[in-house]
Scaffold this motif. Sequence first.
Motif, PDB file in Angstrom:
ATOM      1  N   HIS A  84       0.870  -1.146  -0.012  1.00 52.74           N
ATOM      2  CA  HIS A  84      -0.062   0.012  -0.025  1.00 52.74           C
ATOM      3  C   HIS A  84       0.862   1.323  -0.010  1.00 52.74           C
ATOM      4  O   HIS A  84       1.710   1.467   0.968  1.00 52.74           O
ATOM      5  N   THR A 131     -15.813   5.412   5.590  1.00 50.09           N
ATOM      6  CA  THR A 131     -16.467   4.049   5.598  1.00 50.09           C
ATOM      7  C   THR A 131     -17.501   3.918   4.467  1.00 50.09           C
ATOM      8  O   THR A 131     -18.611   3.869   4.741  1.00 50.09           O
ATOM      9  N   ASN A 142      -9.405   1.373  -0.873  1.00 48.51           N
ATOM     10  CA  ASN A 142      -8.892   0.255  -0.432  1.00 48.51           C
ATOM     11  C   ASN A 142      -9.920  -0.905  -0.226  1.00 48.51           C
ATOM     12  O   ASN A 142      -9.445  -1.991   0.025  1.00 48.51           O
ATOM     13  N   SER A 143     -11.157  -0.951  -0.463  1.00 50.33           N
ATOM     14  CA  SER A 143     -12.196  -1.851  -0.566  1.00 50.33           C
ATOM     15  C   SER A 143     -13.392  -1.158  -1.280  1.00 50.33           C
ATOM     16  O   SER A 143     -13.327   0.158  -1.098  1.00 50.33           O
ATOM     17  N   HIS A 152     -14.269   1.148   1.668  1.00 50.73           N
ATOM     18  CA  HIS A 152     -13.351   1.841   2.536  1.00 50.73           C
ATOM     19  C   HIS A 152     -12.546   2.904   1.451  1.00 50.73           C
ATOM     20  O   HIS A 152     -11.790   2.309   0.355  1.00 50.73           O
ATOM     21  N   THR A 153     -12.448   4.202   1.630  1.00 44.86           N
ATOM     22  CA  THR A 153     -12.021   5.160   0.806  1.00 44.86           C
ATOM     23  C   THR A 153     -11.234   6.234   1.593  1.00 44.86           C
ATOM     24  O   THR A 153     -11.484   6.335   2.875  1.00 44.86           O
ATOM     25  N   GLY A 164      -7.802  -1.801  -3.111  1.00 47.95           N
ATOM     26  CA  GLY A 164      -8.962  -2.814  -2.911  1.00 47.95           C
ATOM     27  C   GLY A 164      -9.028  -3.657  -4.327  1.00 47.95           C
ATOM     28  O   GLY A 164      -9.147  -4.962  -4.056  1.00 47.95           O
ATOM     29  N   LEU A 187      -4.079  -3.462   6.875  1.00 49.86           N
ATOM     30  CA  LEU A 187      -4.249  -4.405   5.456  1.00 49.86           C
ATOM     31  C   LEU A 187      -5.088  -5.871   5.823  1.00 49.86           C
ATOM     32  O   LEU A 187      -5.580  -6.287   4.989  1.00 49.86           O
ATOM     33  N   THR A 226      -7.270  -6.103   8.056  1.00 48.53           N
ATOM     34  CA  THR A 226      -8.696  -5.861   8.046  1.00 48.53           C
ATOM     35  C   THR A 226      -9.116  -5.798   6.764  1.00 48.53           C
ATOM     36  O   THR A 226     -10.321  -6.400   6.571  1.00 48.53           O
ATOM     37  N   LEU A 227      -8.618  -5.126   5.738  1.00 55.70           N
ATOM     38  CA  LEU A 227      -8.970  -5.055   4.314  1.00 55.70           C
ATOM     39  C   LEU A 227      -9.230  -6.473   3.920  1.00 55.70           C
ATOM     40  O   LEU A 227     -10.050  -6.779   2.873  1.00 55.70           O
ATOM     41  N   SER A 261     -12.020  -8.313   5.038  1.00 60.16           N
ATOM     42  CA  SER A 261     -13.248  -8.075   4.485  1.00 60.16           C
ATOM     43  C   SER A 261     -13.536  -8.236   3.062  1.00 60.16           C
ATOM     44  O   SER A 261     -14.612  -8.616   2.629  1.00 60.16           O
ATOM     45  N   GLY A 262     -12.483  -8.918   2.466  1.00 62.48           N
ATOM     46  CA  GLY A 262     -12.494  -9.214   1.053  1.00 62.48           C
ATOM     47  C   GLY A 262     -12.621 -10.768   0.768  1.00 62.48           C
ATOM     48  O   GLY A 262     -12.463 -11.326  -0.343  1.00 62.48           O
TER      49      GLY A 262
END
Length: 778
Positions: free
Chosen positions: A395, A437, A460-461, A464-465, A554, A578, A580-581, A584-585
């Motif tokens: 990242h 979020t 990021n996802s 999430h931005t 993301g 990272l 967490t991201l 979530s994916g």
Amino acid sequence: MPGQDLNNASERGIIGLDAVSSGRVHQRRGALDDGPAPHGVILGTAINNDGSAKAGYYAPSVEGQQAVIRAALRAADVGGESIGYLESHGTGTRIGDPIEWAAASAALRATGARPGQVAVGALKANTGHLDNAAGVAGLIKAIMVVREGVIPPVAGHTTLNPLLERDGSPLYVPEQARSWPGTEPRRAGVSSFGVGGTNAHVVVEQPPVESTAPRGARPGRHLVVLSAADDAALGRAATRLAAHLRTHDVLPQDVVRTLATGRAHLAERLAVVGTDTDELAERLASRGTTVNGRVPATGPAPLVFAFPGQGAQYPGMGRPLAADLPGFSAALATVLDEYDPTTAELVGRALLDPGFPADDLAETALAQPALFAVEYAAAMALRELGLHPAAVTGHSLGEITAACVAGVLDLADAARLVTVRGAAMQQCPPGAMLALTCGEQETADLVRASGLALETAAVNSPDHTVVAGPPDVVDAFEAWLSGRVRARRLRSRRAFHTALVDAAVAPLREALTGMRLRPPTLPWAANSGELLLPGAPVGAALFTAQARHTVRFGPSLRRLGDRFADAVVVEVGPGHALSTLAGSGGLTAVPLCGGRPGADDEAVPTALGRLWTIGQPVEIDATCPTARRVHLPGYAFHGPRHLAAEARPAPAGHNPSAVVPLPVTAPAPAATAFATGIDSGIGATPGADRPAGAIEDVPSLLGRLWSDLLGRDQLSDDADFFALGGDSLSITHLARRLRTELGIRVPIRDLMTRPTLGDHTSMCRALVDSDRAPVAVG
């Protein structure tokens, strides 16, 4: 050596296998080279065969046994004067015991043993005959004797057999337990003699005494791993280990090494972290703080190394890695060597000193080289532990680390690039960054609705931005949001990936001019959202664009997930953002470090344990390189019992593997047993004490005996004794049972060469009908 005349053979000729099977098994100190502390040391072994000199199939010769004992002493390079205990074959027979006593007495006396020096033991007095396990059981007992230094009595012994040689014999039978007398090291002999004239002898010695200074527990955290075939077995193993640690004085690092290198690694796994054995035992018993996992049936999942960017740093972030990640400190030193001395000194202090000023580390010029150093060193250390990434991603700043690990940049160029990047961005105008979020489109709509000049710095996802811009504008936007979406201010003094860092592009482009950029050697998910495969060309524009344009982490993760559906993402660096991201994916994620000073002190060993439990090839033993293997509870196999279908129950009290004692009417001319009243029946009168009319119908009797010995029923006349699982020992049992039941002596050779039930029935019927005595077999 069947057929050889023992009396005319040289001693080396007697020891027919001497050159192969005699000799030192270990050097005395060599037993400490590897493995746990030994129970004892095997100094020498020998084996021979009596050949034609044996008295019979069962009866050995004095000469052969004496020769094998002397050969074992020669192989051990010790004399009889150093032997304090003899674990005898101890058959308890009228023929075997006097032969063994005479042979051992002669061999030990001739090699220096004094009268009454050597205590004699006989395991069979305690357990009965152990068949094929008799020799190894005697070896285990002798090793325990020399290890503990206590000579046990012979069970049931009251009076020495008067036919055994006593005058001047080195041997005596102990009547009660006593401490080891005489000189040390404690040494013992073990004899084992087989049917057919084979003789074996082993010389053993007490375990070596360690000469090293006392060792203490290694400070820090210890990662202990356990595995089993199923969860229930794993729970039992954890309970046993916890109990052992509570009752034994062992060092935690030795526990780690033993379980890592001395046990098979099975599918169901557990890992626990503790600072000492008490804490480890408590956590194992409760299992509340253990990490559990199971190895995938398809093998280890592919690993993805993910490297965080600026904002994750904190003073002392390298300390947990230096303490608990083997190889990290050496790799960090290698990275620091690539910086100029001033930068290297600052980075080193920032990474290892929790008291380093946080404000100083927040400056971009220091934060970026510090993050690269800790991330690259951690990645190299993970590789040394056996964890090799299948792909990499990063990242923002972490993308340079990913490129270096993927082989696009060499270490020197990567270190220079992050130094130039950090310094150039330090000269850019101040800025701020705000994490939201919500997705990219919703973020754009919110910015548009606010009327404020902000840019999207990172996607990021899907939820999430990050937006960035001048500090006052970010402040105004945060106030305008007023709860519309959740927002969090990032630890950053620059608005990365916006127009506010345009001034850094030219220095980056200049630094990249002299660098050689190679194609990646493994898949690399770039911040552009592309997945660059091995061999793909990489230009300098990629690194200038990634500093200025939106980070699309993301989409990069989504590309990795599409290619490696079962990937495990390891966040290699401080923090959990990272992970967490990735979680979530839908990806499995393991953060390697904590996110702030003092937080998650056990994060590094816990992460290694987590990776091991899910099947990753972590070399746990590298965490304790100076530790030793010790004795710990082994694997207790457990499972359902499987009984043969339609198996008829055995008569009460019946043991089909036991040797049936034979009736005795007169003593044999040779001698009696060590302890009076023990007899095998050799030399008994056939059929003595058998009531008239007690002979069972021969075919029925043979069928019953076969069933008892082989565990088979419904036998036909063409059934083959050996094809059904019989062996030479069980055929000997059959001959003895026939002698007891029918009063006939059936030659073992005939039973072996004519092995069908019909043949055995015919032989026995003929012998019963003729009422003649067969040739003696022993």
